[in-house]
Scaffold this active site. Structure first.
Site, PDB file in Angstrom:
ATOM      1  N   TYR A   1       7.671  -7.659  64.042  1.00 28.21           N
ATOM      2  CA  TYR A   1       6.143  -7.378  64.275  1.00 28.21           C
ATOM      3  C   TYR A   1       5.456  -7.500  63.532  1.00 28.21           C
ATOM      4  O   TYR A   1       5.457  -6.955  62.173  1.00 28.21           O
ATOM      5  CB  TYR A   1       7.457  -5.396  64.424  1.00 28.21           C
ATOM      6  CG  TYR A   1       7.785  -5.433  65.569  1.00 28.21           C
ATOM      7  CD1 TYR A   1       7.797  -5.220  67.360  1.00 28.21           C
ATOM      8  CD2 TYR A   1       9.293  -4.438  65.395  1.00 28.21           C
ATOM      9  CE1 TYR A   1       8.422  -4.801  67.611  1.00 28.21           C
ATOM     10  CE2 TYR A   1      10.187  -4.030  66.629  1.00 28.21           C
ATOM     11  CZ  TYR A   1      10.297  -4.809  67.684  1.00 28.21           C
ATOM     12  OH  TYR A   1      10.696  -4.016  68.439  1.00 28.21           O
TER      13      TYR A   1
ATOM     14  N   THR B   1       8.113 -10.653  68.030  1.00 30.50           N
ATOM     15  CA  THR B   1       7.933  -9.996  69.759  1.00 30.50           C
ATOM     16  C   THR B   1       6.643 -10.057  69.616  1.00 30.50           C
ATOM     17  O   THR B   1       5.697  -8.984  68.938  1.00 30.50           O
ATOM     18  CB  THR B   1       8.602  -8.995  69.376  1.00 30.50           C
ATOM     19  OG1 THR B   1      10.102  -9.245  68.303  1.00 30.50           O
ATOM     20  CG2 THR B   1       8.624  -7.266  70.538  1.00 30.50           C
TER      21      THR B   1
ATOM     22  N   HIS C   1      12.734  -7.449  77.229  1.00 35.40           N
ATOM     23  CA  HIS C   1      13.829  -6.267  76.510  1.00 35.40           C
ATOM     24  C   HIS C   1      12.319  -5.760  75.599  1.00 35.40           C
ATOM     25  O   HIS C   1      13.079  -4.769  75.258  1.00 35.40           O
ATOM     26  CB  HIS C   1      14.193  -6.574  76.082  1.00 35.40           C
ATOM     27  CG  HIS C   1      15.882  -6.253  77.658  1.00 35.40           C
ATOM     28  ND1 HIS C   1      15.951  -7.567  78.017  1.00 35.40           N
ATOM     29  CD2 HIS C   1      16.593  -5.476  77.600  1.00 35.40           C
ATOM     30  CE1 HIS C   1      16.919  -6.548  78.944  1.00 35.40           C
ATOM     31  NE2 HIS C   1      17.076  -5.992  78.636  1.00 35.40           N
TER      32      HIS C   1
END
Length: 789
Positions: free
Chosen positions: A131, A157, A248
């Site tokens: 992240y 991500t 997701h």
């Protein structure tokens, strides 16, 4: 009995039941209930349920092997563990126990055990899920620690600028139990993902993040959360070594596609140049094989792994992975696939909705090409839009259609072809051409840049006040070839970008996709294009390290919206493009078939040779001739014009434009002394009447438009207008409209390069006879009301 007290071998469902019992309701909801998780999981599972594998018999295969190579490392099976936070909720050893099971593992930034402890227990590759925090120092330190611990890749991500609203956790008042914390964020002030995400994740993340990660680490970088071919290509261009097709992330988009549904276009867009992994909804070995068949290198398994961990620690994880791997080997055996790399699309027999079933199937036997070996554009939904529309039209021949943007053919007689051809022959003879030269002008290939350039130049002077030399013109196979030639000449490489409006004509975005040309979108507002928005996109693209090269625009009665650019905006547009050294690709095919005086073209206003005009005689003179042109009078260093460069490219594509087609168009131009406006007096009046009738009938059919949530624009000419509706006007709605109400239209979403237009319809007034427009609008009204209700 097994060691877990179950009779016989455990199934994935057994592991889930044991996990639910051992975790308790609140922790179970945390594990199962991320933002949008139920909806997303249901979509992913449904996509796999619509797939069937084709069995093979008597293959002499023997036992297949499941080993595969991903990013240079051999995996025992094409199955890894997806990134999930806090394995310590399921087992005190957490990610250490998961790693001990022996499968490749993507470790979450919010792992409950340290990177060093996880690496000490692992025997398979470890990747770090990254992240990007506002404080890049925190991210850098995490990456450095992971690399030092032996991790082998970074997974950025990209689909979670925030972690979303976890409704189940809010309902339960869930807090992480004492002792469960992000072990690798100690000292940074972060205690839980939900608590810090909105404030600490970088919400302005763009593709430069890939380059930044590569600058601070030698590890390969993958981008997780890719759901479109265009983003996959951007990831590759940004320097990514792979993508994870995943929906997701923490932020779920309502209506986001299932990962399996978008996998083919993404794998095809990347070819073999990047690793492609999938996560989301994989529950069976057959699911894994289906993903491999459509181009994935491997899959990542998520919730079932946590179920196994909660049910039986490291042994439970190994049990879950073993079930799926054994099922994969069995599926490979039954389908005659010796190794994962041998899986291809021929394995699949997809169960499709009736309206989308292909008209013909591939012949049995012989060569079957892997879709992943074909160009990525062939899996782009953009290239399927018109085929789908044509299929609907043929399937429901009695439906009234507002879909085709075709000219009305009532103004043309077959005998006219011969009349115009003879007129051109006479023109050649009057100019002193011998019979042999006349024959050659019609029969032979002819010059690549066209044999009627002088007549085209004269027509532009007479009709538009555009004074350019014939040498600056290339006669093309319709305006579509002119677009291809211009893009191929002007776009040098991946650092160059084509700017387009949104909505936009699909011909230019399709051409860009075929040529692997990157596009950047300038969103149109309700009142049309704003030059300030264009300038902002230009600056943003430059900040990303890309060069905005040209802006494609349809300034008059545009396809699809019908909007016309005001004179002031045209003048400002030229100034903005001059200021930023951006060329303009002007495409304006509807001017001469629209009633009343028209605003000057961009090319007529151009004083710096900033505009490359892409023209066509398909709407104004003769659609079947497929004759267009490019006006490219820009000088090129070393001598010559841009037109000469386009001609070089054309010589390798179509060689030349049909001599007979050019001759017929030339005869029509000669008959009107070059003034196509005079030839189109009748058609312009016809289309103007059709537009007025359509607008009148819409007003009559929707007296309660505001209450119903319906509205439309009112173009002054051209073929198209936009109808906004209070429901998603996609392919399923179109099928219902044609089947139940007998009226066909075009979804506006086809024309939005980066998504949008879901609640709008394009209506064409050019094709349907005027006498049928009232009935067509009445049917449309009945459909809209039924769909809205």
């Amino acid at each position: 009995m097994t060691e877990h007290g179950q009779a016989g071998p455990l199934t994935l469902a057994d592991y889930a039941d044991l996990a639910r019992a051992r975790l308790g309701p609140a922790v179970w909801d945390f594990v199962e209930g991320g933002a949008g998780a139920e909806r997303t999981l249901a979509a992913n599972l449904a996509a796999f349920d619509h797939v069937r594998l084709r069995p093979r018999v008597l293959t002499g295969l023997g036992l297949p092997h499941t080993k595969t190579e991903v990013l240079g490392r051999v995996w025992d099976a094409p199955i890894g563990v997806a990134p999930m936070a806090y394995h310590t909720l399921a087992d005190p050893e957490g990610e250490v126990a998961t790693a001990r099971a022996g499968a490749p593992l993507v470790v979450s930034t919010f792992a409950g055990r340290t990177f060093e402890d996880i690496a000490a227990a692992a025997s398979a590759p470890l990747w770090l899920q990254v992240y990007c925090f506002r404080d890049r120092t925190t991210t850098r330190r995490l990456v450095e620690r992971a690399e030092q611990a032996g991790f082998e890749a970074l997974v950025l991500t990209a689909d979670a600028p925030r972690l979303g609203r976890r409704v189940r956790d809010l309902r339960n008042g869930f807090l992480l139990p004492s002792g469960v914390a992000p072990a690798n964020l100690t000292g940074t002030g972060f205690s839980s993902p939900g608590g810090h995400a909105a404030a600490e994740f970088d919400p302005a993340l763009d593709w430069s993040a890939v380059a930044w990660l590569r600058s601070i680490s030698s590890l390969p970088v993958l981008v997780k959360g890719v759901l479109t071919a265009s983003d996959a290509v951007l990831a590759k261009e940004a320097g990514a070594d792979g993508v994870v097709v995943s929906n997701h992330g923490g932020r779920q988009l309502d209506g986001a596609p299932a990962t399996f549904d978008v996998l083919p276009e993404i794998a095809a867009a990347l070819g073999r140049s990047c690793a492609v992994l999938v996560d989301g909804g994989v529950r069976r070995g057959a699911d894994v094989l289906a993903c491999l068949a459509l181009g994935a290198d491997a899959v990542l398994l998520g919730r079932p792994v946590l179920h196994g961990l909660a049910a039986g620690g490291s042994g439970g994880v190994a049990g879950v992975l073993g079930i799926v791997t054994d099922e994969l080997a069995e599926a490979m055996l039954l389908t005659g696939v010796p190794a994962p790399r041998d899986a291809g699309p021929a394995l699949l027999a997809a169960v499709q909705p009736a309206a989308l079933t292909p008209a013909s199937a591939a012949p049995a036997g012989g060569v079957t090409l892997r879709r992943r070996d074909l160009h990525g554009s062939l899996n782009d939904p953009l290239l399927d839009t018109m085929n789908f529309l044509n299929e609907i039209t043929h399937r429901y021949p009695d439906a009234l259609s507002f879909a085709p943007g075709r000219p009305h053919d009532g103004f043309f007689s077959t005998e006219d072809v011969f009349t115009h051809l003879r007129r051109y022959v006479e023109h050649l003879e009057e100019g002193g051409a011998t019979p042999v030269e006349v024959r050659s002008a019609l029969y032979q290939y002819g010059p690549t840049n066209g044999q009627i350039r002088e007549l085209v130049a004269a027509s532009l002077r007479a009709d538009e006040g555009i004074d350019v030399p014939p040498a600056s013109i290339v006669v093309t196979v319709g305006a579509q070839e002119a677009m291809l030639l211009a893009l191929r000449a002007l776009i040098r490489g991946p650092e160059d970008v084509l700017l387009v409006s949104s909505p936009c004509y699909v011909g230019i975005t399709g051409a860009a996709r075929l040529l692997d040309v990157a596009t950047a979108v300038v969103e149109e507002r309700a009142e049309g294009l704003r030059c300030a928005d264009l300038e902002a996109v230009i600056l943003a693209e430059r900040a990303r390290g890309r060069r905005p090269r040209a802006f494609y625009v349809v300034p008059d009665h545009s396809n699809p919206s019908g909007a016309t650019m005001p004179l002031g905006t045209r003048e400002e547009l030229l100034r903005v493009c001059a200021r930023h050294d951006v060329l303009l690709l002007e495409d304006s095919p509807y001017r001469m078939v629209s009633p009343g005086p028209q605003l000057p073209t961009l090319k007529a206003l151009d004083r710096e040779r900033r505009v490359v005009q892409l023209g066509s005689f398909s709407k104004t003179l003769f659609p079947g001739a497929r004759v267009g042109y490019a006006v490219a009078d820009q000088p090129v260093e070393g001598g010559g014009l841009l037109a000469d460069e386009l001609s070089k490219i054309k010589s390798m594509v179509t060689v030349n434009t049909s001599a007979v087609s050019q001759a017929v168009v030339a005869g029509m131009l000669l008959a009107a002394q070059g003034r196509t406006s005079e030839l189109n007096t009748g058609p312009a009046a016809h289309y103007g009447d059709a537009m007025r009738v359509t607008l009148r009938e819409l007003a009559a059919c929707f007296p309660d438009a505001e209450e119903l949530g319906v509205s439309w624009n009112e173009p002054t000419g051209g073929f198209f207008l936009t109808l906004r509706v209070p429901f998603r006007a996609g392919n399923e709605a179109l099928v219902r409209s044609a089947e139940e109400f007998g009226v066909i239209w075009t979804p506006m979403s086809y024309f939005y390069p980066q998504g949008g237009g879901d609640h709008a319809i394009r209506l064409s007034v050019s094709y349907l006879p005027a006498s049928l427009i009232p009935e067509g609008c009445a049917r449309l009204s009945r459909f809209v009301r039924a769909q809205a209700g």
